[in-house]
Design a protein around this motif. Structure first.
Motif, PDB file in Angstrom:
ATOM      1  N   ARG A 106      46.056  52.352  30.481  1.00  0.00           N
ATOM      2  CA  ARG A 106      45.624  52.289  29.043  1.00  0.00           C
ATOM      3  C   ARG A 106      45.558  50.596  29.127  1.00  0.00           C
ATOM      4  O   ARG A 106      46.259  49.981  29.962  1.00  0.00           O
ATOM      5  CB  ARG A 106      46.964  52.433  28.130  1.00  0.00           C
ATOM      6  N   PHE A 107      44.446  50.312  28.342  1.00  0.00           N
ATOM      7  CA  PHE A 107      43.952  49.032  28.300  1.00  0.00           C
ATOM      8  C   PHE A 107      43.838  48.383  26.894  1.00  0.00           C
ATOM      9  O   PHE A 107      43.362  49.113  26.105  1.00  0.00           O
ATOM     10  CB  PHE A 107      42.840  48.520  29.261  1.00  0.00           C
ATOM     11  N   SER A 108      44.388  47.334  26.673  1.00  0.00           N
ATOM     12  CA  SER A 108      44.467  46.717  24.960  1.00  0.00           C
ATOM     13  C   SER A 108      44.613  45.230  25.415  1.00  0.00           C
ATOM     14  O   SER A 108      45.082  44.733  26.171  1.00  0.00           O
ATOM     15  CB  SER A 108      45.344  47.455  24.260  1.00  0.00           C
ATOM     16  N   LEU A 109      43.938  44.643  24.398  1.00  0.00           N
ATOM     17  CA  LEU A 109      44.182  43.113  24.220  1.00  0.00           C
ATOM     18  C   LEU A 109      45.109  42.894  23.416  1.00  0.00           C
ATOM     19  O   LEU A 109      45.180  41.612  22.932  1.00  0.00           O
ATOM     20  CB  LEU A 109      42.635  42.594  23.764  1.00  0.00           C
ATOM     21  N   GLU A 110      46.066  43.615  22.842  1.00  0.00           N
ATOM     22  CA  GLU A 110      47.057  43.338  21.881  1.00  0.00           C
ATOM     23  C   GLU A 110      48.432  43.798  22.520  1.00  0.00           C
ATOM     24  O   GLU A 110      48.595  44.857  23.357  1.00  0.00           O
ATOM     25  CB  GLU A 110      46.805  44.219  20.560  1.00  0.00           C
ATOM     26  N   GLY A 111      49.300  42.935  22.199  1.00  0.00           N
ATOM     27  CA  GLY A 111      50.742  43.536  22.573  1.00  0.00           C
ATOM     28  C   GLY A 111      51.188  43.345  23.774  1.00  0.00           C
ATOM     29  O   GLY A 111      50.605  42.779  24.657  1.00  0.00           O
ATOM     30  N   LEU A 112      52.198  44.518  24.128  1.00  0.00           N
ATOM     31  CA  LEU A 112      52.514  44.860  25.568  1.00  0.00           C
ATOM     32  C   LEU A 112      51.680  45.259  26.478  1.00  0.00           C
ATOM     33  O   LEU A 112      51.754  44.953  27.782  1.00  0.00           O
ATOM     34  CB  LEU A 112      54.083  45.522  25.468  1.00  0.00           C
ATOM     35  N   TYR A 113      50.765  45.952  25.690  1.00  0.00           N
ATOM     36  CA  TYR A 113      49.648  46.493  26.932  1.00  0.00           C
ATOM     37  C   TYR A 113      48.790  45.469  27.592  1.00  0.00           C
ATOM     38  O   TYR A 113      48.652  45.461  28.726  1.00  0.00           O
ATOM     39  CB  TYR A 113      48.730  47.494  25.995  1.00  0.00           C
ATOM     40  N   PHE A 114      48.612  44.450  26.644  1.00  0.00           N
ATOM     41  CA  PHE A 114      47.881  43.350  27.276  1.00  0.00           C
ATOM     42  C   PHE A 114      48.856  42.380  28.383  1.00  0.00           C
ATOM     43  O   PHE A 114      48.265  42.204  29.317  1.00  0.00           O
ATOM     44  CB  PHE A 114      47.486  42.128  26.259  1.00  0.00           C
ATOM     45  N   LEU A 115      49.964  42.342  27.930  1.00  0.00           N
ATOM     46  CA  LEU A 115      50.848  41.590  28.972  1.00  0.00           C
ATOM     47  C   LEU A 115      50.937  42.482  30.437  1.00  0.00           C
ATOM     48  O   LEU A 115      50.733  41.845  31.432  1.00  0.00           O
ATOM     49  CB  LEU A 115      52.172  41.611  28.494  1.00  0.00           C
ATOM     50  N   ARG A 116      51.230  43.891  29.973  1.00  0.00           N
ATOM     51  CA  ARG A 116      51.196  44.628  31.194  1.00  0.00           C
ATOM     52  C   ARG A 116      49.639  44.538  32.039  1.00  0.00           C
ATOM     53  O   ARG A 116      49.804  44.603  33.158  1.00  0.00           O
ATOM     54  CB  ARG A 116      51.399  46.101  31.033  1.00  0.00           C
ATOM     55  N   SER A 117      48.629  44.706  31.350  1.00  0.00           N
ATOM     56  CA  SER A 117      47.254  44.754  32.001  1.00  0.00           C
ATOM     57  C   SER A 117      47.237  43.441  32.832  1.00  0.00           C
ATOM     58  O   SER A 117      46.360  43.616  33.756  1.00  0.00           O
ATOM     59  CB  SER A 117      46.192  44.928  31.137  1.00  0.00           C
ATOM     60  N   VAL A 118      47.433  42.401  32.044  1.00  0.00           N
ATOM     61  CA  VAL A 118      47.147  41.236  32.896  1.00  0.00           C
ATOM     62  C   VAL A 118      47.954  41.134  34.071  1.00  0.00           C
ATOM     63  O   VAL A 118      47.332  40.599  35.063  1.00  0.00           O
ATOM     64  CB  VAL A 118      47.447  39.804  31.933  1.00  0.00           C
ATOM     65  N   ILE A 119      49.519  41.360  33.990  1.00  0.00           N
ATOM     66  CA  ILE A 119      50.142  41.424  35.195  1.00  0.00           C
ATOM     67  C   ILE A 119      49.407  42.151  36.393  1.00  0.00           C
ATOM     68  O   ILE A 119      49.443  42.058  37.427  1.00  0.00           O
ATOM     69  CB  ILE A 119      51.617  41.939  34.922  1.00  0.00           C
ATOM     70  N   LEU A 120      49.295  43.550  35.835  1.00  0.00           N
ATOM     71  CA  LEU A 120      48.842  44.499  36.811  1.00  0.00           C
ATOM     72  C   LEU A 120      47.667  44.335  37.713  1.00  0.00           C
ATOM     73  O   LEU A 120      47.376  44.385  38.621  1.00  0.00           O
ATOM     74  CB  LEU A 120      49.074  45.888  36.321  1.00  0.00           C
ATOM     75  N   SER A 121      46.574  43.868  36.663  1.00  0.00           N
ATOM     76  CA  SER A 121      45.363  43.325  37.195  1.00  0.00           C
ATOM     77  C   SER A 121      45.318  42.163  38.183  1.00  0.00           C
ATOM     78  O   SER A 121      44.923  42.137  39.159  1.00  0.00           O
ATOM     79  CB  SER A 121      44.489  42.916  36.007  1.00  0.00           C
ATOM     80  N   GLY A 122      46.210  41.192  37.819  1.00  0.00           N
ATOM     81  CA  GLY A 122      46.540  40.124  38.757  1.00  0.00           C
ATOM     82  C   GLY A 122      47.197  40.706  40.201  1.00  0.00           C
ATOM     83  O   GLY A 122      46.774  40.220  41.204  1.00  0.00           O
ATOM     84  N   LEU A 123      48.036  41.300  39.973  1.00  0.00           N
ATOM     85  CA  LEU A 123      48.914  41.921  41.201  1.00  0.00           C
ATOM     86  C   LEU A 123      47.814  42.841  42.258  1.00  0.00           C
ATOM     87  O   LEU A 123      47.818  42.598  43.334  1.00  0.00           O
ATOM     88  CB  LEU A 123      50.079  42.775  40.874  1.00  0.00           C
ATOM     89  N   ILE A 124      47.033  43.659  41.327  1.00  0.00           N
ATOM     90  CA  ILE A 124      46.227  44.547  42.371  1.00  0.00           C
ATOM     91  C   ILE A 124      45.049  43.669  42.739  1.00  0.00           C
ATOM     92  O   ILE A 124      44.638  43.932  43.837  1.00  0.00           O
ATOM     93  CB  ILE A 124      45.665  45.718  41.343  1.00  0.00           C
ATOM     94  N   ALA A 125      44.547  42.758  42.013  1.00  0.00           N
ATOM     95  CA  ALA A 125      43.226  42.180  42.431  1.00  0.00           C
ATOM     96  C   ALA A 125      43.662  41.012  43.476  1.00  0.00           C
ATOM     97  O   ALA A 125      43.037  40.947  44.697  1.00  0.00           O
ATOM     98  CB  ALA A 125      42.751  41.181  41.213  1.00  0.00           C
ATOM     99  N   GLY A 126      44.940  40.526  43.352  1.00  0.00           N
ATOM    100  CA  GLY A 126      45.593  39.703  44.396  1.00  0.00           C
ATOM    101  C   GLY A 126      45.721  40.355  45.932  1.00  0.00           C
ATOM    102  O   GLY A 126      45.405  39.853  46.871  1.00  0.00           O
ATOM    103  N   VAL A 127      46.281  41.364  45.874  1.00  0.00           N
ATOM    104  CA  VAL A 127      46.578  42.194  47.198  1.00  0.00           C
ATOM    105  C   VAL A 127      45.611  42.706  47.452  1.00  0.00           C
ATOM    106  O   VAL A 127      45.367  42.561  48.790  1.00  0.00           O
ATOM    107  CB  VAL A 127      47.665  43.474  46.759  1.00  0.00           C
ATOM    108  N   LEU A 128      44.543  43.347  46.710  1.00  0.00           N
ATOM    109  CA  LEU A 128      43.112  43.758  47.391  1.00  0.00           C
ATOM    110  C   LEU A 128      42.277  42.648  47.990  1.00  0.00           C
ATOM    111  O   LEU A 128      41.822  42.814  49.058  1.00  0.00           O
ATOM    112  CB  LEU A 128      42.444  44.825  46.407  1.00  0.00           C
ATOM    113  N   GLY A 129      42.226  41.500  47.359  1.00  0.00           N
ATOM    114  CA  GLY A 129      41.490  40.469  47.825  1.00  0.00           C
ATOM    115  C   GLY A 129      42.045  39.995  48.856  1.00  0.00           C
ATOM    116  O   GLY A 129      41.430  39.470  50.024  1.00  0.00           O
ATOM    117  N   ALA A 130      43.638  39.899  49.059  1.00  0.00           N
ATOM    118  CA  ALA A 130      44.050  39.380  50.260  1.00  0.00           C
ATOM    119  C   ALA A 130      44.062  40.390  51.558  1.00  0.00           C
ATOM    120  O   ALA A 130      43.929  39.683  52.601  1.00  0.00           O
ATOM    121  CB  ALA A 130      45.568  39.173  49.940  1.00  0.00           C
ATOM    122  N   LEU A 131      43.924  41.475  51.309  1.00  0.00           N
ATOM    123  CA  LEU A 131      43.909  42.405  52.348  1.00  0.00           C
ATOM    124  C   LEU A 131      42.309  42.256  53.013  1.00  0.00           C
ATOM    125  O   LEU A 131      42.337  42.054  54.409  1.00  0.00           O
ATOM    126  CB  LEU A 131      43.712  43.597  52.084  1.00  0.00           C
ATOM    127  N   GLY A 132      41.364  41.773  52.280  1.00  0.00           N
ATOM    128  CA  GLY A 132      40.092  41.774  52.871  1.00  0.00           C
ATOM    129  C   GLY A 132      39.945  40.361  53.621  1.00  0.00           C
ATOM    130  O   GLY A 132      39.616  39.979  54.687  1.00  0.00           O
TER     131      GLY A 132
END
Length: 433
Positions: A106-132
């Motif tokens: 679930r993605f939203s630019l509002e509230g706790l969903y945005f906070l969760r989206s930013v943290i998860l996106s940063g973690l996933i992007a960082g880990v995937l990018g670091a693997l390569g």
């Protein structure tokens, strides 16, 4: 027609490419010469923000724009174009995949969903990018996979936390009236923002341990964190995220030049920029959390105010007022334009109890109203009643009272709610006569 539709998408892709190029250039300036991977990589936040804010149909164009920007950056700095292309594909692909996975939940630019989206996106992007990236360095240059991967993931994660909230908050910008914020809060917020900038320069410029002492030099770094929270509370999440970005630029620039408290760590660990990034990551998470906790109640209040205003307009258009009566205390709350029913000068505060209402009802209808409200509270077979309201000039107005009891889980009456509707037929008949 198709050409006119593609122009906004092309312009957006070019704009994202310029931001990516600028972020990469600044990151390289902060990092200085590196052998494997740097500690600062702001384009990670730009890439995640772009994929969050733009529709999926525009992702291919934005991805190509990022690849071109990376090649231009490498050409400017006379780097290896092949390596730059591989790393760009790795980074951009990781950001796109991270946002796509988060959007599946679930993605939203509002509230706790945005906070969760930013943290998860940063973690996933960082880990995937670091693997390569770490895998490439480990295979070709024999570098430590875990060491390079940790720095790579950390730099991407912090880049997302610093840049993506700024892009998202300003992308949904809408103009506010000057009355949306109290003037004192605005002035205090601006002063706090200036104090943040000036104080951060003083704390992180030069050898802070000589200025404040060893322990105090580290303790002073908490002051900018506190000021960013104050700015968020006073001026909102948009300015709060901007204050974090300003703090980040000051901290990273000074630390890269060997200044500030984190430079002392460089003598022992060689990772002053990494330590500074972790500090900024905590600050960003703190501001995001405070912004979420602050804006959620504000938006709920705003929606409630809109609903109430719509109800007031609907009641006024129908010639009605609504009431809620507490049978135990006799307290009455009114909604709608009470002056249309009770005449000029009436207001909800002056009609807050049963005796106050009876003062405006014709004396011959007092018994009827009392009996009606008692019946409404205990009997489901009640009927609407007509009442005469005495207006300030001595005239009377006929209203129809429709009352309904609201029961709790024990079938006890909690309140009596209803509407008073002006009987227009009698009004028109009286006017014709």
């Amino acid at each position: 027609m198709e050409t006119s539709r593609s122009r906004p998408g092309l312009a957006a892709a070019l704009l994202w490419a310029v931001l990516y190029l600028a972020g990469g250039y600044i990151s390289h300036l902060f990092n200085g010469p590196v052998q494997q991977t740097g500690y600062i990589w702001l384009p990670a936040g730009i890439a995640v923000g772009a994929f969050m804010l733009r529709p999926v149909r525009e992702w291919p164009a934005i991805g190509v724009a990022f690849l071109v920007a990376q090649l231009v950056l490498s050409a400017i700095e006379r780097g290896n174009l092949f390596n730059a292309l591989l790393f760009a594909i790795d980074e951009v692909g990781a950001a796109a995949l991270a946002v796509w996975l988060v959007q599946r939940v679930r993605f939203s630019l509002e509230g706790l969903y945005f906070l969760r989206s930013v943290i998860l996106s940063g973690l996933i992007a960082g880990v995937l990018g670091a693997l390569g990236g770490a895998g490439w360095y480990a295979i070709l240059k024999g570098a430590s996979f875990w060491q390079v991967g940790f720095v790579w993931a950390a730099s991407d994660f912090v880049g997302v936390l610093l840049i993506t909230p700024v892009l998202a908050s300003w992308a949904r910008f809408r103009a506010h009236r000057s009355g949306d914020h109290e003037r004192f809060d605005v002035v205090l917020g601006v002063v706090t923002f200036v104090l943040l900038a000036v104080g951060s320069v003083m704390i992180f410029n030069g050898d802070s341990t000589e200025k404040f002492g060893l322990g105090a030099g580290y303790a002073m770094t908490y002051l900018p964190m506190f000021l960013t929270v104050v700015i968020t509370v006073l001026l909102g999440g948009r300015i709060g995220s901007l204050s974090v970005l300003v703090l980040a630029l000051i901290v990273i620039l000074q630390t890269a030049q060997g200044n500030g408290p984190f430079a002392l760590l460089d003598e022992h660990h060689g990772r002053s920029l990494l330590e500074a990034q972790l500090y900024l990551a905590i600050t960003s998470l703190l501001v995001l959390t405070v912004s979420t906790l602050k804006t959620n109640p504000e938006r709920a209040y705003e929606r409630a105010a809109i609903v109430q205003n719509n109800m007031e307009l609907a009641l006024a258009g129908a010639g009605q007022v609504a009431y809620v009566l507490d049978p135990q205390s006799g307290r009455i709350d009114w909604s709608g334009d009470v002056q249309r029913v009770f005449g000029v000068g009436a207001n909800a505060e002056s009609l807050a109890s049963v005796p106050d209402v009876l003062a405006h009802v014709h004396p011959d209808d007092h018994k009827t109203l009392r009996h009606h409200w008692r019946v409404a509270a205990v009997d489901e077979n009640r009927a609407a009643v007509s009442l005469r309201i005495v207006l300030p000039g001595g005239d009377t107005r006929v209203v129809i009272d429709h009352g309904e009891p609201l029961l709790d889980s024990n079938l006890d009456v909690t309140v009596v709610a209803g509407i008073w509707q002006i009987e227009r037929a009698r009004q028109y008949a009286a006017a014709d006569q």
